[in-house]
Design a protein around this motif. Sequence first.
Motif, mmCIF file in Angstrom:
data_model
loop_
_atom_site.group_PDB
_atom_site.id
_atom_site.type_symbol
_atom_site.label_atom_id
_atom_site.label_comp_id
_atom_site.label_asym_id
_atom_site.label_seq_id
_atom_site.Cartn_x
_atom_site.Cartn_y
_atom_site.Cartn_z
ATOM 1 N N LEU A 91 0.596 -1.275 -0.022
ATOM 2 C CA LEU A 91 -0.025 -0.010 -0.060
ATOM 3 C C LEU A 91 0.892 1.300 0.107
ATOM 4 O O LEU A 91 0.571 2.041 -0.826
ATOM 5 C CB LEU A 91 -0.930 -0.200 1.280
ATOM 6 C CG LEU A 91 -1.909 1.201 1.284
ATOM 7 C CD1 LEU A 91 -2.903 1.164 0.024
ATOM 8 C CD2 LEU A 91 -2.755 1.032 2.435
ATOM 9 N N GLU A 92 1.863 1.338 0.746
ATOM 10 C CA GLU A 92 2.757 2.480 1.029
ATOM 11 C C GLU A 92 3.589 2.686 -0.302
ATOM 12 O O GLU A 92 3.593 3.660 -1.109
ATOM 13 C CB GLU A 92 3.990 2.338 2.094
ATOM 14 C CG GLU A 92 3.364 2.636 3.322
ATOM 15 C CD GLU A 92 4.554 2.554 4.553
ATOM 16 O OE1 GLU A 92 5.568 2.522 3.896
ATOM 17 O OE2 GLU A 92 4.163 2.856 5.695
ATOM 18 N N GLU A 93 4.231 1.403 -0.874
ATOM 19 C CA GLU A 93 4.667 1.579 -2.080
ATOM 20 C C GLU A 93 3.776 2.328 -3.353
ATOM 21 O O GLU A 93 4.013 2.929 -3.966
ATOM 22 C CB GLU A 93 5.038 0.207 -2.770
ATOM 23 C CG GLU A 93 6.040 -0.521 -2.020
ATOM 24 C CD GLU A 93 6.458 -1.988 -2.442
ATOM 25 O OE1 GLU A 93 7.034 -2.909 -1.456
ATOM 26 O OE2 GLU A 93 5.642 -2.410 -3.360
ATOM 27 N N SER A 94 2.470 1.678 -3.537
ATOM 28 C CA SER A 94 1.462 2.007 -4.494
ATOM 29 C C SER A 94 1.305 3.749 -4.374
ATOM 30 O O SER A 94 1.248 4.366 -5.161
ATOM 31 C CB SER A 94 0.276 1.349 -4.584
ATOM 32 O OG SER A 94 0.569 -0.072 -4.737
ATOM 33 N N TYR A 95 1.276 3.899 -2.980
ATOM 34 C CA TYR A 95 0.820 5.413 -2.768
ATOM 35 C C TYR A 95 2.150 6.530 -3.096
ATOM 36 O O TYR A 95 1.655 7.564 -3.800
ATOM 37 C CB TYR A 95 0.673 5.583 -1.091
ATOM 38 C CG TYR A 95 0.371 6.992 -0.531
ATOM 39 C CD1 TYR A 95 -0.963 7.762 -0.681
ATOM 40 C CD2 TYR A 95 1.575 7.628 0.025
ATOM 41 C CE1 TYR A 95 -0.769 9.020 -0.334
ATOM 42 C CE2 TYR A 95 1.450 9.104 0.336
ATOM 43 C CZ TYR A 95 0.098 9.778 0.343
ATOM 44 O OH TYR A 95 -0.039 10.934 0.630
ATOM 45 N N TYR A 96 3.510 6.083 -2.771
ATOM 46 C CA TYR A 96 4.384 6.903 -3.093
ATOM 47 C C TYR A 96 4.653 7.010 -4.527
ATOM 48 O O TYR A 96 4.917 8.087 -5.107
ATOM 49 C CB TYR A 96 5.557 6.553 -2.619
ATOM 50 C CG TYR A 96 5.723 6.551 -1.101
ATOM 51 C CD1 TYR A 96 5.644 7.936 -0.429
ATOM 52 C CD2 TYR A 96 5.990 5.601 0.075
ATOM 53 C CE1 TYR A 96 5.712 8.154 0.965
ATOM 54 C CE2 TYR A 96 5.950 6.068 1.385
ATOM 55 C CZ TYR A 96 6.174 7.183 1.878
ATOM 56 O OH TYR A 96 6.020 7.232 2.990
ATOM 57 N N ILE A 97 4.381 6.011 -5.420
ATOM 58 C CA ILE A 97 4.705 5.740 -6.916
ATOM 59 C C ILE A 97 3.426 6.760 -7.269
ATOM 60 O O ILE A 97 3.964 7.467 -8.253
ATOM 61 C CB ILE A 97 4.689 4.390 -7.321
ATOM 62 C CG1 ILE A 97 5.783 3.745 -6.719
ATOM 63 C CG2 ILE A 97 4.737 4.499 -8.770
ATOM 64 C CD1 ILE A 97 5.936 2.194 -6.931
ATOM 65 N N GLN A 98 2.233 6.350 -6.886
ATOM 66 C CA GLN A 98 1.000 7.318 -7.702
ATOM 67 C C GLN A 98 1.285 8.505 -7.291
ATOM 68 O O GLN A 98 1.025 9.620 -8.128
ATOM 69 C CB GLN A 98 -0.002 6.610 -7.023
ATOM 70 C CG GLN A 98 -1.405 7.332 -7.668
ATOM 71 C CD GLN A 98 -2.833 6.969 -7.276
ATOM 72 O OE1 GLN A 98 -2.702 5.799 -6.501
ATOM 73 N NE2 GLN A 98 -3.876 7.239 -7.496
ATOM 74 N N LYS A 99 1.694 9.035 -6.139
ATOM 75 C CA LYS A 99 1.715 10.273 -5.597
ATOM 76 C C LYS A 99 3.020 11.027 -6.539
ATOM 77 O O LYS A 99 2.879 12.396 -6.715
ATOM 78 C CB LYS A 99 2.012 10.689 -4.163
ATOM 79 C CG LYS A 99 0.767 10.475 -3.349
ATOM 80 C CD LYS A 99 -0.180 11.272 -3.644
ATOM 81 C CE LYS A 99 -1.611 11.396 -2.950
ATOM 82 N NZ LYS A 99 -2.796 12.119 -3.491
ATOM 83 N N THR A 100 3.981 10.483 -6.764
ATOM 84 C CA THR A 100 5.012 11.051 -7.467
ATOM 85 C C THR A 100 4.575 11.061 -8.749
ATOM 86 O O THR A 100 4.838 12.139 -9.300
ATOM 87 C CB THR A 100 6.161 10.118 -7.240
ATOM 88 O OG1 THR A 100 6.772 9.721 -6.091
ATOM 89 C CG2 THR A 100 7.283 10.383 -8.409
ATOM 90 N N TRP A 101 3.890 10.333 -9.445
ATOM 91 C CA TRP A 101 3.261 10.402 -10.797
ATOM 92 C C TRP A 101 2.586 11.545 -10.871
ATOM 93 O O TRP A 101 2.627 12.452 -11.644
ATOM 94 C CB TRP A 101 2.586 9.063 -11.321
ATOM 95 C CG TRP A 101 2.023 9.084 -12.431
ATOM 96 C CD1 TRP A 101 0.936 9.593 -13.012
ATOM 97 C CD2 TRP A 101 2.743 8.455 -13.509
ATOM 98 N NE1 TRP A 101 0.705 9.287 -14.418
ATOM 99 C CE2 TRP A 101 1.996 8.634 -14.702
ATOM 100 C CE3 TRP A 101 3.866 7.710 -13.663
ATOM 101 C CZ2 TRP A 101 2.232 8.194 -15.826
ATOM 102 C CZ3 TRP A 101 4.306 7.298 -14.781
ATOM 103 C CH2 TRP A 101 3.333 7.292 -16.060
#
Length: 271
Positions: A197-207
């Motif tokens: 969940l954290e991984e997806s959150y950070y990647i998505q927010k960076t995008w």
Amino acid sequence: MFLPENIDFAESKKYILSIRLMPSGFYFSIHCPSDKTVFYQNSVSFSPNSDYLKNLEKLIFDYSFFSYNYQQINVICVEEQATIVPNEYHQKKSEHDLISFNFLYPKEQVLNNEIEQLGCRVVWGMNMQVHNFLSRALLNPRFASHLSVLISLFYSRHNSKDNALFINFNDDRMIDIVAFSGENLLLAKTFYANNPLEESYYIQKTWEALQLNTQTDPLYLSGKTDNHSESIETMKKIVSKTVNLSLELPNPTKINKEEVPTEILHQLCEL
């Protein structure tokens, strides 16, 4: 530790020794630029809360081949303490101040690696005692931040007419993000994520922060992708062009690419 018979240390100058320092342990590989069939790798995990330097000293002293005279010795440090500085703003005397400003507990030894293609430097920190020991124990080692290696690799695979985000999954819960807009580097950072969940959150927010297009801009994946299938599947639902980065090895090289760190694959692909 038994090395393959096709490695002859009487001719150690034929080989390249690469050492990869991770928070949880030590990885090394030996390969021969003139013989693509020669490749050996091994890794050792250190016990949590143990003395990293003592573990490293024991390993280097127990195996004499680390002290041989190689064609090249690379020491790649997997560290989050790294920042990008354009060449025109880089001053050696300001490197410590820069790391101290950007990180709460800055490492004592500060180094830099130039990214010539992009006109910038990666300024990064590592443990001073570890640096001093390896400088003494190895013959002319070249120290590099793993992020500097990844930036060069990803830039060489990037279509300079497009925008793109590159994700590299590391050991020790570490994830590397490198982004380009055309010929320009937008971002290069290593962060920790405790769960998918954290991984997806950070990647998505960076995008989102980089204002990339979910339909046209690619998201490239590399590293330990098999261990992150949940977050990858989440990103595939958001970003249409989510693909694994293609790193083709020389034909005679029989290696399971999933077992080799991305920085080492980069070396092998250049053979």
